[in-house]
Enzyme design. Structure first.
Site, PDB file in Angstrom:
ATOM      1  N   LYS A  25       6.397 -22.827  -6.807  1.00 31.18           N
ATOM      2  CA  LYS A  25       7.677 -22.803  -6.642  1.00 31.18           C
ATOM      3  C   LYS A  25       8.367 -23.403  -5.569  1.00 31.18           C
ATOM      4  O   LYS A  25       7.601 -23.747  -4.619  1.00 31.18           O
ATOM      5  CB  LYS A  25       8.283 -21.275  -6.690  1.00 31.18           C
ATOM      6  CG  LYS A  25       8.083 -20.514  -5.300  1.00 31.18           C
ATOM      7  CD  LYS A  25       8.838 -19.208  -5.082  1.00 31.18           C
ATOM      8  CE  LYS A  25      10.121 -19.684  -4.508  1.00 31.18           C
ATOM      9  NZ  LYS A  25      10.205 -19.649  -3.022  1.00 31.18           N
ATOM     10  N   HIS A  53       4.328 -15.789  -6.756  1.00 31.66           N
ATOM     11  CA  HIS A  53       3.246 -15.155  -6.151  1.00 31.66           C
ATOM     12  C   HIS A  53       3.723 -13.549  -6.116  1.00 31.66           C
ATOM     13  O   HIS A  53       2.719 -12.726  -6.074  1.00 31.66           O
ATOM     14  CB  HIS A  53       2.891 -15.607  -4.407  1.00 31.66           C
ATOM     15  CG  HIS A  53       4.049 -15.084  -3.581  1.00 31.66           C
ATOM     16  ND1 HIS A  53       5.335 -15.702  -3.357  1.00 31.66           N
ATOM     17  CD2 HIS A  53       4.085 -13.974  -2.666  1.00 31.66           C
ATOM     18  CE1 HIS A  53       6.038 -15.158  -2.391  1.00 31.66           C
ATOM     19  NE2 HIS A  53       5.121 -14.161  -1.911  1.00 31.66           N
ATOM     20  N   LYS A  57       1.260  -9.556  -7.092  1.00 39.55           N
ATOM     21  CA  LYS A  57       1.139  -8.611  -5.959  1.00 39.55           C
ATOM     22  C   LYS A  57       0.550  -7.519  -6.988  1.00 39.55           C
ATOM     23  O   LYS A  57       1.113  -7.041  -7.949  1.00 39.55           O
ATOM     24  CB  LYS A  57       2.562  -8.005  -5.433  1.00 39.55           C
ATOM     25  CG  LYS A  57       2.815  -9.356  -4.395  1.00 39.55           C
ATOM     26  CD  LYS A  57       4.022  -8.761  -3.728  1.00 39.55           C
ATOM     27  CE  LYS A  57       4.650  -9.929  -2.968  1.00 39.55           C
ATOM     28  NZ  LYS A  57       4.322 -10.199  -1.600  1.00 39.55           N
ATOM     29  N   HIS A  67      11.506 -14.680  -7.743  1.00 40.32           N
ATOM     30  CA  HIS A  67      10.790 -13.211  -7.332  1.00 40.32           C
ATOM     31  C   HIS A  67      11.784 -12.084  -7.891  1.00 40.32           C
ATOM     32  O   HIS A  67      11.348 -11.126  -8.631  1.00 40.32           O
ATOM     33  CB  HIS A  67      10.743 -13.108  -5.965  1.00 40.32           C
ATOM     34  CG  HIS A  67       9.807 -14.269  -5.247  1.00 40.32           C
ATOM     35  ND1 HIS A  67       8.924 -14.914  -5.964  1.00 40.32           N
ATOM     36  CD2 HIS A  67       9.945 -14.926  -4.049  1.00 40.32           C
ATOM     37  CE1 HIS A  67       8.365 -15.678  -4.935  1.00 40.32           C
ATOM     38  NE2 HIS A  67       9.032 -15.748  -3.823  1.00 40.32           N
ATOM     39  N   LYS A  75      17.585 -12.697   4.659  1.00 37.10           N
ATOM     40  CA  LYS A  75      16.826 -12.886   5.882  1.00 37.10           C
ATOM     41  C   LYS A  75      17.603 -12.082   7.064  1.00 37.10           C
ATOM     42  O   LYS A  75      18.553 -11.878   6.768  1.00 37.10           O
ATOM     43  CB  LYS A  75      16.571 -14.493   6.168  1.00 37.10           C
ATOM     44  CG  LYS A  75      16.275 -15.368   5.299  1.00 37.10           C
ATOM     45  CD  LYS A  75      14.633 -15.637   5.249  1.00 37.10           C
ATOM     46  CE  LYS A  75      14.152 -16.424   4.270  1.00 37.10           C
ATOM     47  NZ  LYS A  75      12.677 -16.437   3.940  1.00 37.10           N
ATOM     48  N   LYS A  90      11.311  -5.068   7.048  1.00 33.04           N
ATOM     49  CA  LYS A  90      10.507  -6.027   5.750  1.00 33.04           C
ATOM     50  C   LYS A  90      10.215  -5.223   4.661  1.00 33.04           C
ATOM     51  O   LYS A  90       9.493  -4.238   4.830  1.00 33.04           O
ATOM     52  CB  LYS A  90       9.397  -6.664   6.319  1.00 33.04           C
ATOM     53  CG  LYS A  90       8.202  -7.214   5.308  1.00 33.04           C
ATOM     54  CD  LYS A  90       8.867  -8.854   4.911  1.00 33.04           C
ATOM     55  CE  LYS A  90       7.701  -9.198   3.974  1.00 33.04           C
ATOM     56  NZ  LYS A  90       8.019 -10.181   3.084  1.00 33.04           N
TER      57      LYS A  90
HETATM   58  C1  BG6 Z   1       8.855 -17.055  -0.659  1.00 39.31           C
HETATM   59  C2  BG6 Z   1       9.994 -17.788   0.022  1.00 39.31           C
HETATM   60  O1  BG6 Z   1       8.667 -17.353  -1.996  1.00 39.31           O
HETATM   61  O2  BG6 Z   1       8.740 -15.766  -0.544  1.00 39.31           O
HETATM   62  C3  BG6 Z   1      10.091 -17.075   1.344  1.00 39.31           C
HETATM   63  O3  BG6 Z   1       9.995 -19.272   0.106  1.00 39.31           O
HETATM   64  C4  BG6 Z   1       9.970 -15.836   1.507  1.00 39.31           C
HETATM   65  O4  BG6 Z   1      11.356 -17.643   2.040  1.00 39.31           O
HETATM   66  C5  BG6 Z   1       8.879 -15.325   0.791  1.00 39.31           C
HETATM   67  O5  BG6 Z   1       9.778 -15.600   3.113  1.00 39.31           O
HETATM   68  C6  BG6 Z   1       8.562 -13.721   0.653  1.00 39.31           C
HETATM   69  O6  BG6 Z   1       7.429 -13.367   0.339  1.00 39.31           O
HETATM   70  P1  BG6 Z   1       6.554 -11.904   0.462  1.00 39.31           P
HETATM   71  O7  BG6 Z   1       5.414 -11.847  -0.284  1.00 39.31           O
HETATM   72  O8  BG6 Z   1       6.445 -12.313   1.972  1.00 39.31           O
HETATM   73  O9  BG6 Z   1       7.804 -11.059   0.244  1.00 39.31           O
END
Ligand code: BG6
Length: 547
Positions: free
Chosen positions: A176, A206, A210, A268, A368, A373
């Protein structure tokens, strides 16, 4: 167990599955000197090597313009594995065996010479190993290079149409972002389809790899109590949150062009929505799962530009504090314009127009520099139709919420009302909690491990098809158009780093009489744990003490 047998021993008794990969796969990475290769791809391959999951005679060919030879590529990748928090502990024996199969071609993505060199190096390796070509090309490059690279692969005979079982094959994995809007995604699909058939194309997201996202299907469709209530009759609304504490780090240049909508929503968040909202597939695998997800994406109600303010909020962080540390604003980050209008936060209300979900809002937000997180999905059920308890001011009576914690603290929790122990009928909220770590005693494998294995095995279930990617762009296209057309005077920054985005994000839900939920920020006062082996409830927390 031989080293080319995939064993899932690390899942202990949780799985008896054993899969076999074909020997002699060549894994070619375009963009091999970049961040993704070092931080994600090589550590994931190394983890697979540690688990004995890679096939015999496995080679990696890095391809990038940064000059390097095989040895310096190996050194850099070794450092990447040693630095990675996701890699398994460094084992020199495993590394040495794995590193012996690492190679590097210094070349430009568009000039023919590199492809000639790559072709001869692949052929040499295949001849030495006495095998037909089984080639996986991983394009870890910006989308602007993808059509050219695929065209060159075709011109140089490096990819050929899907072969018969037992013969060689060639597949291409595309990172992506897939395009930067609907038109560029359609154009990119058209270009790569000139060279590849759809079943050779693996568009990666990705999030789909998960464990917790895959578990949404298991939770919904392998439990008879869940599916009957998973619809508009019982569910009031759905919230999807993907918050990050990090800023744009060293990716300011990329992020300035992308913004949160392209970076997180097009892929995502819409994939999470599709997984939560899809109808049951006929089977796991083949096109079935992807068909049902595509149905959801096609059913998203088009955004009406006229009521944009009621359904979409964008924000950009200013300076603030996260976990007691001062952090700069987005406009002060490296590679970012001091007048940037790029959004680092988006909240959105969408509807899925079908029998299951008509009129149920899906509220989604991502940003962000938020306070934590956390990626989680909250399913808010409707209130009971009639309440006959005589409740006092201290009683807590809320509708049930099911929280699917994608990360961290992976698991699922159900909040419900319980009687407070004592002579009178008083209620409060308690929580039943399933935790991956407690139940399975293993760290879930990383998303890239799963997806790399699947692509080598030829299982596209967790990858996006052309129509899914185009529908996802279609869903957000009106926002892209309007937001990019608005002039240079955005009232940015409009949220401080370390807060949950601009206040308009709260207003978005408050207008509907609702509020964002966030288990990470609100905490839970009382936890009732459910042991996964034994469905008996074990009381814990304050409720347990009182019982
Ligand atoms: C990525 C984005 O696809 O996903 C990033 O480009 C983002 O900006 C990341 O930080 C988040 O992935 P995860 O797995 O850490 O939630």
């Amino acid at each position: 167990m031989s080293d080319n047998t995939l064993n899932l021993q690390n899942l202990g008794s949780a799985s008896t599955l054993s899969r076999k990969l074909e020997d002699g796969i060549s894994f070619v990475i375009f963009g091999a000197s970049g961040d993704l290769t070092r931080r994600k791809l090589i550590p994931a391959l190394y983890n697979l090597a540690c688990g004995g999951l890679l096939p015999a005679k496995f080679s990696v060919f890095g391809f990038a313009v940064t000059p390097m030879d095989d040895d310096s590529f190996r050194e850099q990748m070794r450092a990447g594995v040693q630095e990675s928090k996701e890699a398994k502990p460094f084992d020199p024996k495993v590394w040495d065996a794995f590193a012996a199969g690492l190679h590097y071609v210094t070349a430009d993505f568009v000039a023919p010479e590199g492809y000639q060199t790559l072709a001869s190096r692949l052929e040499e390796a295949e001849k030495r190993a006495g095998r037909t070509g089984k080639r996986l090309f991983y394009l870890a490059t910006p989308p602007s290079f993808m059509a050219d690279i695929v065209a060159r692969l075709g011109e140089h005979g490096l990819v050929t149409p899907t072969a018969a079982p037992g013969e060689g094959w060639s597949r291409v994995v595309l990172e992506k972002p897939f395009g930067r809007d609907l038109k560029s995604a359609i154009d990119l699909n058209a270009s790569i389809h000139k060279v590849l058939q759809e079943d050779q194309i693996y568009r990666i997201d990705h999030y789909l790899g998960k464990e917790t996202v895959q578990n949404i299907l298991a939770f919904r469709f392998a439990n008879s109590i869940i599916e009957p209530i998973w619809n508009r009759r019982y569910i009031d609304h759905v919230q999807i949150t993907a918050g990050e504490t990090l800023g744009v780090e060293h990716r300011g240049g990329y992020y300035e062009q992308a913004g949160c909508l392209r970076d997180m929503f097009q892929n995502h968040l819409l994939q999470l929505l599709a997984t939560v909202a899809m109808d049951p597939p006929v089977r796991y695998g083949g096109s079935s799962v992807r068909d049902r997800k595509a149905d959801v994406l096609h059913a998203i109600v088009p955004i009406n530009p006229e009521n944009l303010a009621d359904i979409a909020v964008r924000g950009q962080y200013g300076p603030g504090h996260i976990n007691g540390v001062d952090v700069p604003g987005y406009r002060q980050e490296d590679g970012v314009s001091p007048l940037s209008n790029t959004e680092t936060f988006v909240a959105l209300k969408l509807f899925v127009d079908n029998w299951r979900w008509a009129d149920v809002p899906f509220y989604m937000r991502s940003g962000k520099r938020l306070p934590s997180k956390v990626t989680e999905i909250n399913i808010q059920f409707k209130r009971v139709p009639h309440l006959f308890f005589q409740l006092g001011a201290d009683d807590q009576m809320e509708a049930n919420t099911l929280t699917i914690r994608i990360q961290p603290d992976e698991g699922i929790a159900l909040r419900f009302c319980a009687k407070i122990p004592g002579p009178e009928m008083h209620l409060r909220q308690v929580q039943m909690n399933f935790s991956y770590t407690d139940s399975f005693q293993v760290e879930p494998s990383t998303a890239y491990e799963t997806l790399l294995l699947d692509s080598m095995e030829g299982d596209p279930t967790l990858f996006n098809r052309a129509d899914q990617v185009e529908s996802a762009w279609t869903a957000i296209e009106p926002l892209i158009d309007i937001w990019s057309a608005t002039g240079p005077f955005q009232p940015f920054p409009n949220y401080a780093a370390g807060t949950w985005g601009p206040s308009a994000s709260d207003t978005l839900l408050a207008r509907d009489g609702r509020a964002w939920k966030n288990s990470a920020s609100t905490g839970v006062s009382s936890v009732v744990r459910v042991d996964s082996e034994c469905p008996a409830i074990i009381a814990g927390g304050e409720a347990g003490k009182g019982a």
